[in-house]
Design a protein around this motif. Structure first.
Motif, PDB file in Angstrom:
ATOM      1  N   ILE A 175       0.780  -1.223   0.059  1.00 41.42           N
ATOM      2  CA  ILE A 175      -0.197   0.353  -0.538  1.00 41.42           C
ATOM      3  C   ILE A 175       1.324   1.075  -0.254  1.00 41.42           C
ATOM      4  N   PHE A 176       0.618   2.279  -0.773  1.00 45.18           N
ATOM      5  CA  PHE A 176       1.482   3.362  -0.691  1.00 45.18           C
ATOM      6  C   PHE A 176       1.292   4.600  -0.309  1.00 45.18           C
ATOM      7  N   THR A 177       1.263   5.253   0.277  1.00 42.04           N
ATOM      8  CA  THR A 177       0.959   6.758   0.644  1.00 42.04           C
ATOM      9  C   THR A 177       1.705   7.592   0.419  1.00 42.04           C
ATOM     10  N   ASN A 178       1.131   8.857   0.700  1.00 36.91           N
ATOM     11  CA  ASN A 178       2.207  10.133  -0.139  1.00 36.91           C
ATOM     12  C   ASN A 178       2.098  10.995   1.367  1.00 36.91           C
ATOM     13  N   VAL A 179       2.162  10.133   2.521  1.00 32.98           N
ATOM     14  CA  VAL A 179       2.725  10.616   3.834  1.00 32.98           C
ATOM     15  C   VAL A 179       4.410  10.606   3.891  1.00 32.98           C
ATOM     16  N   MET A 180       4.397  11.898   4.439  1.00 36.72           N
ATOM     17  CA  MET A 180       5.508  12.502   4.848  1.00 36.72           C
ATOM     18  C   MET A 180       5.843  13.065   6.657  1.00 36.72           C
ATOM     19  N   LEU A 181       6.630  12.925   6.881  1.00 38.86           N
ATOM     20  CA  LEU A 181       7.054  13.612   8.318  1.00 38.86           C
ATOM     21  C   LEU A 181       8.429  14.408   8.639  1.00 38.86           C
ATOM     22  N   ASN A 182       8.058  15.308   9.558  1.00 37.36           N
ATOM     23  CA  ASN A 182       8.984  16.372  10.111  1.00 37.36           C
ATOM     24  C   ASN A 182       9.006  16.734  11.284  1.00 37.36           C
ATOM     25  N   ILE A 183      10.325  17.184  12.014  1.00 33.51           N
ATOM     26  CA  ILE A 183      10.370  16.844  12.935  1.00 33.51           C
ATOM     27  C   ILE A 183      10.405  18.710  13.284  1.00 33.51           C
ATOM     28  N   THR A 184      10.027  19.475  13.812  1.00 32.53           N
ATOM     29  CA  THR A 184      10.232  20.749  14.588  1.00 32.53           C
ATOM     30  C   THR A 184      10.067  20.264  15.775  1.00 32.53           C
ATOM     31  N   GLY A 185      12.010  21.607  16.275  1.00 33.58           N
ATOM     32  CA  GLY A 185      12.021  21.176  17.871  1.00 33.58           C
ATOM     33  C   GLY A 185      13.538  22.003  18.423  1.00 33.58           C
ATOM     34  N   GLU A 186      14.412  21.973  18.825  1.00 35.39           N
ATOM     35  CA  GLU A 186      15.208  22.978  19.488  1.00 35.39           C
ATOM     36  C   GLU A 186      16.505  21.662  20.063  1.00 35.39           C
ATOM     37  N   ASP A 187      17.713  22.771  18.838  1.00 36.25           N
ATOM     38  CA  ASP A 187      18.821  21.614  19.658  1.00 36.25           C
ATOM     39  C   ASP A 187      18.513  20.752  19.004  1.00 36.25           C
ATOM     40  N   ILE A 188      18.294  20.245  17.946  1.00 36.10           N
ATOM     41  CA  ILE A 188      18.407  18.727  17.331  1.00 36.10           C
ATOM     42  C   ILE A 188      19.017  18.768  16.105  1.00 36.10           C
ATOM     43  N   ASP A 189      20.359  17.226  16.083  1.00 37.78           N
ATOM     44  CA  ASP A 189      20.592  17.048  15.551  1.00 37.78           C
ATOM     45  C   ASP A 189      20.857  16.747  14.027  1.00 37.78           C
ATOM     46  N   SER A 190      19.716  14.993  14.707  1.00 31.90           N
ATOM     47  CA  SER A 190      19.469  14.497  13.177  1.00 31.90           C
ATOM     48  C   SER A 190      17.903  13.453  13.630  1.00 31.90           C
ATOM     49  N   THR A 242      21.841  18.175  20.101  1.00 32.04           N
ATOM     50  CA  THR A 242      23.010  18.079  19.996  1.00 32.04           C
ATOM     51  C   THR A 242      24.202  17.870  21.044  1.00 32.04           C
ATOM     52  N   ASP A 243      23.601  17.998  21.618  1.00 30.79           N
ATOM     53  CA  ASP A 243      24.448  17.632  23.340  1.00 30.79           C
ATOM     54  C   ASP A 243      24.367  16.155  23.224  1.00 30.79           C
ATOM     55  N   GLY A 244      23.896  15.455  22.405  1.00 34.43           N
ATOM     56  CA  GLY A 244      24.267  13.397  22.595  1.00 34.43           C
ATOM     57  C   GLY A 244      22.417  13.555  23.274  1.00 34.43           C
ATOM     58  N   ASN A 245      21.363  14.019  23.694  1.00 38.59           N
ATOM     59  CA  ASN A 245      21.043  12.982  24.177  1.00 38.59           C
ATOM     60  C   ASN A 245      20.199  12.549  23.618  1.00 38.59           C
ATOM     61  N   ASN A 246      19.270  11.626  23.592  1.00 39.92           N
ATOM     62  CA  ASN A 246      17.850  11.039  22.577  1.00 39.92           C
ATOM     63  C   ASN A 246      16.764  10.951  22.748  1.00 39.92           C
TER      64      ASN A 246
END
Lengths: 166, 250
Positions: B121-136, B227-231
């Motif tokens: 099943i295909f979807t067109n759904v994509m995800l985006n993250i917003t927040g502060e000091d995020i590396d990846s 960015t401080d290494g926390n997850n």
């Protein structure tokens, strides 16, 4: 913690320096006994220490101490009324005003409720409504006690003058 | 009778220094014993009040409506509609529902490059993250794969080996055009730098039971590295409702 305790020691010493003599005078006149007066002053400061009350100003603090001390005096007299009263020769040890020693002696012989209001009114300079608050009685009761106290003192004073032939 | 005499007489009474010192000494003894007696009460009350206040100040922003700890980032699910309008949904506050895009792709003449392949099943759904000091951000899909829509030239479309090596498993045939669309398999997990999220337009492709119904609820694990290494991790549950696909935070 050591610093806090030292600070508290300084505080209580400041309070004793400021109000100790004033409380002792009141207690001595009311109780007519040095040891009892010292005990009440000591108890008053211990209550001050253990309850750590908060005050609006110094007048509030002073009034609080007088209320506690006079209440303690009242209780002590109630349970210890046969305690020997100080005579005039003992009084000389504490009172430096030799001229008015007899007035002081007269005052001390007054009933508790009369001498307390006279003390607060004439010595500490409180007004009638302020004394009413301190002693937790009505203003009219304070006025009556003042009036009656004055009458007794005047009467005793006159009698002494007659006896002395003045 | 002058009552001022009373004042003078009484005021002449002085507490002796010995007595004053005795009273001070006794008070200091009491003062030293005092902390153990009533500081327990006072400090317990103060500490409790402070702890409650602190937990309210710190804790409330991190507790979601279900009373669970909330992560410090927001997830947005989005998709382009037929008229090229973007549909956005903040998963922190609402459930996101999107139409499936399987039929659109099938209508476009979707064929398997290798001739086989799982039913997806295909979807067109994509995800985006917003927040502060995020590396990846790392997305991991419990079932299915992330896919990317790619544009192919006629030459690329004709090179089957290249298509397989690039994991372009499906292509759409567009008669009369030199340009074709392909669906490239990314895998069940990928990591994207926070600042480069726009470059990664990966959508969801989920296996179905043969009747265009996904077999089980799918979980997308979103792991954010600061960015401080926390997850921090947040799971998204993907469910199917008829011709719609829904995403909501677990």
């Amino acid at each position: 913690m050591g610093k806090l305790v030292a600070q508290a020691e300084l505080d209580i010493e400041r309070v004793i320096d400021r109000y100790g003599s004033m409380l002792f005078r009141i207690c001595l006149v009311i109780l007519c006994n040095e040891k009892d007066a010292e005990d009440v002053v000591q108890d008053t400061f211990i209550i001050y220490l253990t309850t750590s009350p908060t005050f609006h100003d110094q007048e509030h603090e002073k009034a609080w101490l007088i209320t506690v001390a006079t209440n303690r005096c009242k209780n002590l007299r109630r349970f210890n009324f046969i305690r020997k009263h100080m005579d005039i020769s003992e009084l000389q040890l504490y009172c430096n005003d030799v001229e008015n020693l007899s007035v002081l002696d007269d005052l001390m012989k007054l009933p508790y409720k009369h001498k307390t209001v006279l003390l607060l009114y004439y010595v500490e300079g409180y007004k009638v409504d302020e004394i009413a608050k301190i002693l937790n009685v009505t203003a009219s009761a304070v006025k009556k006690r003042l009036q009656r106290g004055r009458e007794i003192v005047r009467h005793t004073y006159r009698k002494e003058k007659i006896i002395d032939g003045i | 009778m002058e009552f001022n005499k009373i004042k003078n007489a009484v005021n002449s009474i002085e507490m002796s220094e010995t007595m004053k010192n005795r009273i001070k000494e006794n008070c200091n003894v009491i003062e030293k014993e005092k902390p153990m007696q009533f500081n327990i009460k006072r400090w317990t009350a103060v500490t409790c009040a402070f702890a409650i206040l602190l937990s309210l100040i710190i804790g409330i922003p991190f507790i979601n409506k279900n009373g669970e700890l909330q992560v410090a980032f927001a997830i947005t699910a989005y998709a382009l509609s037929d008229d090229d309008h973007q549909l956005n949904a903040n998963l922190s506050t609402e459930k996101a529902t999107f139409e499936l895009s399987t039929e659109d792709r099938m209508d476009g003449g979707l064929v398997s490059v290798s001739g086989g392949g799982a039913n997806l099943i295909f979807t067109n759904v994509m995800l985006n993250i917003t927040g502060e000091d995020i590396d990846s951000i790392t997305y991991t899909l419990s079932t299915g794969k992330f896919v990317e829509d790619v544009t192919l030239t006629a030459q690329e479309r004709a090179n089957k080996d290249w298509l397989i090596s690039e994991k372009i498993n499906f292509i759409t045939s567009e008669p009369g055009s030199d340009i074709s669309q392909g669906i490239k398999e990314i895998g069940n997990s990928y990591t994207v730098n926070y600042d480069e999220q726009d470059k990664y337009q990966y959508t969801l492709a989920i296996p179905h039971d043969g009747n265009n119904v996904i077999v089980e609820d799918v979980i997308i694990k979103v792991n954010v590295k600061y960015t401080d290494g926390n997850n921090e991790q947040q799971d998204i549950v993907v469910t199917q409702e008829s011709n719609l696909i829904s995403l909501k935070l677990k």
